[in-house]
Design a protein around this motif. Sequence first.
Motif, PDB file in Angstrom:
ATOM      1  N   ALA A  39       0.839  -1.201   0.000  1.00 38.52           N
ATOM      2  CA  ALA A  39       0.000   0.000   0.000  1.00 38.52           C
ATOM      3  C   ALA A  39       0.871   1.246   0.000  1.00 38.52           C
ATOM      4  CB  ALA A  39      -0.937  -0.013   1.208  1.00 38.52           C
ATOM      5  N   GLY A  40       1.927   1.239   0.796  1.00 41.18           N
ATOM      6  CA  GLY A  40       2.838   2.379   0.852  1.00 41.18           C
ATOM      7  C   GLY A  40       3.492   2.655  -0.487  1.00 41.18           C
ATOM      8  N   GLU A  41       3.905   1.599  -1.180  1.00 39.38           N
ATOM      9  CA  GLU A  41       4.504   1.775  -2.509  1.00 39.38           C
ATOM     10  C   GLU A  41       3.520   2.442  -3.461  1.00 39.38           C
ATOM     11  OE1 GLU A  41       5.751  -2.155  -3.750  1.00 39.38           O
ATOM     12  OE2 GLU A  41       7.831  -1.510  -3.568  1.00 39.38           O
ATOM     13  N   GLN A  42       2.283   1.960  -3.452  1.00 45.83           N
ATOM     14  CA  GLN A  42       1.279   2.515  -4.366  1.00 45.83           C
ATOM     15  C   GLN A  42       0.962   3.964  -4.033  1.00 45.83           C
ATOM     16  OE1 GLN A  42      -2.165  -0.041  -4.953  1.00 45.83           O
ATOM     17  NE2 GLN A  42      -0.863  -1.828  -4.582  1.00 45.83           N
ATOM     18  N   LEU A  43       0.821   4.267  -2.762  1.00 49.00           N
ATOM     19  CA  LEU A  43       0.512   5.644  -2.365  1.00 49.00           C
ATOM     20  C   LEU A  43       1.677   6.570  -2.687  1.00 49.00           C
ATOM     21  CD1 LEU A  43      -1.347   5.026   1.000  1.00 49.00           C
ATOM     22  CD2 LEU A  43      -2.343   5.712  -1.187  1.00 49.00           C
ATOM     23  N   ASN A  44       2.901   6.111  -2.458  1.00 47.19           N
ATOM     24  CA  ASN A  44       4.072   6.932  -2.778  1.00 47.19           C
ATOM     25  C   ASN A  44       4.174   7.183  -4.276  1.00 47.19           C
ATOM     26  OD1 ASN A  44       4.876   7.231  -0.132  1.00 47.19           O
ATOM     27  ND2 ASN A  44       6.232   5.474  -0.178  1.00 47.19           N
ATOM     28  N   ASP A  45       3.895   6.152  -5.089  1.00 46.98           N
ATOM     29  CA  ASP A  45       3.909   6.313  -6.538  1.00 46.98           C
ATOM     30  C   ASP A  45       2.859   7.328  -6.982  1.00 46.98           C
ATOM     31  OD1 ASP A  45       5.935   4.455  -6.772  1.00 46.98           O
ATOM     32  OD2 ASP A  45       4.629   2.835  -7.479  1.00 46.98           O
ATOM     33  N   ARG A  46       1.673   7.243  -6.374  1.00 48.78           N
ATOM     34  CA  ARG A  46       0.591   8.168  -6.732  1.00 48.78           C
ATOM     35  C   ARG A  46       0.949   9.593  -6.338  1.00 48.78           C
ATOM     36  NH1 ARG A  46      -4.789   7.149  -3.870  1.00 48.78           N
ATOM     37  NH2 ARG A  46      -4.004   8.696  -2.446  1.00 48.78           N
ATOM     38  N   LEU A  47       1.523   9.772  -5.153  1.00 47.61           N
ATOM     39  CA  LEU A  47       1.915  11.104  -4.711  1.00 47.61           C
ATOM     40  C   LEU A  47       3.002  11.688  -5.605  1.00 47.61           C
ATOM     41  CD1 LEU A  47       1.916  10.666  -0.835  1.00 47.61           C
ATOM     42  CD2 LEU A  47       0.276  11.948  -2.213  1.00 47.61           C
ATOM     43  N   ALA A  48       3.955  10.857  -6.030  1.00 49.35           N
ATOM     44  CA  ALA A  48       5.027  11.325  -6.906  1.00 49.35           C
ATOM     45  C   ALA A  48       4.452  11.757  -8.246  1.00 49.35           C
ATOM     46  CB  ALA A  48       6.063  10.227  -7.099  1.00 49.35           C
ATOM     47  N   THR A  49       3.518  10.990  -8.780  1.00 51.20           N
ATOM     48  CA  THR A  49       2.889  11.336 -10.056  1.00 51.20           C
ATOM     49  C   THR A  49       2.104  12.632  -9.945  1.00 51.20           C
ATOM     50  OG1 THR A  49       2.731   9.002 -10.666  1.00 51.20           O
ATOM     51  CG2 THR A  49       1.282  10.525 -11.836  1.00 51.20           C
ATOM     52  N   GLU A  50       1.371  12.793  -8.847  1.00 59.25           N
ATOM     53  CA  GLU A  50       0.610  14.024  -8.640  1.00 59.25           C
ATOM     54  C   GLU A  50       1.543  15.220  -8.529  1.00 59.25           C
ATOM     55  OE1 GLU A  50      -1.848  13.336  -5.220  1.00 59.25           O
ATOM     56  OE2 GLU A  50      -3.176  11.978  -6.302  1.00 59.25           O
ATOM     57  N   SER A  51       2.650  15.055  -7.848  1.00 56.89           N
ATOM     58  CA  SER A  51       3.619  16.131  -7.696  1.00 56.89           C
ATOM     59  C   SER A  51       4.220  16.516  -9.047  1.00 56.89           C
ATOM     60  CB  SER A  51       4.723  15.715  -6.731  1.00 56.89           C
ATOM     61  OG  SER A  51       5.694  16.724  -6.628  1.00 56.89           O
ATOM     62  N   GLU A  52       4.553  15.514  -9.849  1.00 57.46           N
ATOM     63  CA  GLU A  52       5.106  15.786 -11.184  1.00 57.46           C
ATOM     64  C   GLU A  52       4.090  16.525 -12.056  1.00 57.46           C
ATOM     65  OE1 GLU A  52       6.275  11.960 -12.636  1.00 57.46           O
ATOM     66  OE2 GLU A  52       7.958  11.804 -11.229  1.00 57.46           O
ATOM     67  N   THR A  53       2.823  16.130 -11.945  1.00 54.84           N
ATOM     68  CA  THR A  53       1.764  16.787 -12.719  1.00 54.84           C
ATOM     69  C   THR A  53       1.616  18.240 -12.283  1.00 54.84           C
ATOM     70  OG1 THR A  53       0.603  14.691 -12.981  1.00 54.84           O
ATOM     71  CG2 THR A  53      -0.684  16.699 -13.348  1.00 54.84           C
ATOM     72  N   GLU A  54       1.626  18.480 -10.978  1.00 54.20           N
ATOM     73  CA  GLU A  54       1.514  19.844 -10.477  1.00 54.20           C
ATOM     74  C   GLU A  54       2.682  20.697 -10.940  1.00 54.20           C
ATOM     75  OE1 GLU A  54       1.163  19.444  -6.253  1.00 54.20           O
ATOM     76  OE2 GLU A  54      -0.874  18.654  -6.367  1.00 54.20           O
ATOM     77  N   GLN A  55       3.883  20.132 -10.953  1.00 57.63           N
ATOM     78  CA  GLN A  55       5.062  20.879 -11.412  1.00 57.63           C
ATOM     79  C   GLN A  55       4.947  21.198 -12.903  1.00 57.63           C
ATOM     80  OE1 GLN A  55       8.418  18.472 -10.339  1.00 57.63           O
ATOM     81  NE2 GLN A  55       8.360  19.082  -8.189  1.00 57.63           N
ATOM     82  N   ALA A  56       4.459  20.249 -13.686  1.00 62.40           N
ATOM     83  CA  ALA A  56       4.311  20.475 -15.119  1.00 62.40           C
ATOM     84  C   ALA A  56       3.286  21.581 -15.392  1.00 62.40           C
ATOM     85  CB  ALA A  56       3.910  19.183 -15.828  1.00 62.40           C
ATOM     86  N   VAL A  57       2.191  21.573 -14.629  1.00 55.19           N
ATOM     87  CA  VAL A  57       1.172  22.599 -14.801  1.00 55.19           C
ATOM     88  C   VAL A  57       1.738  23.962 -14.419  1.00 55.19           C
ATOM     89  CG1 VAL A  57      -1.051  23.427 -13.896  1.00 55.19           C
ATOM     90  CG2 VAL A  57      -0.779  21.020 -14.519  1.00 55.19           C
ATOM     91  N   ALA A  58       2.487  24.024 -13.330  1.00 54.73           N
ATOM     92  CA  ALA A  58       3.082  25.288 -12.893  1.00 54.73           C
ATOM     93  C   ALA A  58       4.068  25.812 -13.931  1.00 54.73           C
ATOM     94  CB  ALA A  58       3.784  25.098 -11.541  1.00 54.73           C
ATOM     95  N   GLU A  59       4.857  24.924 -14.523  1.00 56.56           N
ATOM     96  CA  GLU A  59       5.807  25.329 -15.560  1.00 56.56           C
ATOM     97  C   GLU A  59       5.081  25.828 -16.807  1.00 56.56           C
ATOM     98  OE1 GLU A  59       9.186  25.575 -15.639  1.00 56.56           O
ATOM     99  OE2 GLU A  59       9.120  25.171 -13.490  1.00 56.56           O
ATOM    100  N   ALA A  60       3.975  25.184 -17.139  1.00 56.35           N
ATOM    101  CA  ALA A  60       3.208  25.568 -18.320  1.00 56.35           C
ATOM    102  C   ALA A  60       2.565  26.941 -18.142  1.00 56.35           C
ATOM    103  CB  ALA A  60       2.137  24.521 -18.616  1.00 56.35           C
ATOM    104  N   LYS A  61       2.258  27.327 -16.918  1.00 56.79           N
ATOM    105  CA  LYS A  61       1.638  28.623 -16.648  1.00 56.79           C
ATOM    106  C   LYS A  61       2.628  29.764 -16.721  1.00 56.79           C
ATOM    107  CE  LYS A  61      -2.174  26.996 -13.790  1.00 56.79           C
ATOM    108  NZ  LYS A  61      -2.798  27.059 -12.463  1.00 56.79           N
ATOM    109  N   LYS A  62       3.938  29.442 -16.669  1.00 55.39           N
ATOM    110  CA  LYS A  62       4.954  30.511 -16.689  1.00 55.39           C
ATOM    111  C   LYS A  62       5.088  31.134 -18.039  1.00 55.39           C
ATOM    112  CE  LYS A  62       7.782  28.892 -12.901  1.00 55.39           C
ATOM    113  NZ  LYS A  62       9.069  28.443 -12.493  1.00 55.39           N
TER     114      LYS A  62
END
Length: 62
Positions: A39-62
């Motif tokens: 469960a920890g592996e899956q949650l960590n993977d999901r959090l990492a993906t969400e973080s990467e998506t948020e960073q990509a969106v923030a970069e796209a807004k610049k």
Amino acid sequence: METINLKLTVEETNKILQSLGSLPYLQVHQLIHKLQYQAGEQLNDRLATESETEQAVAEAKK
């Protein structure tokens, strides 16, 4: 050994872990550890993906 994959909500997983916690430790400790690890592996993977998506969106807004 043959394996199966289950799809459970976090709430369902926690309920299973709570139920296992009421059983004798020696009978269930390896299963509890395995569930928590997977469960920890899956949650960590999901959090990492969400973080990467948020960073990509923030970069796209610049």
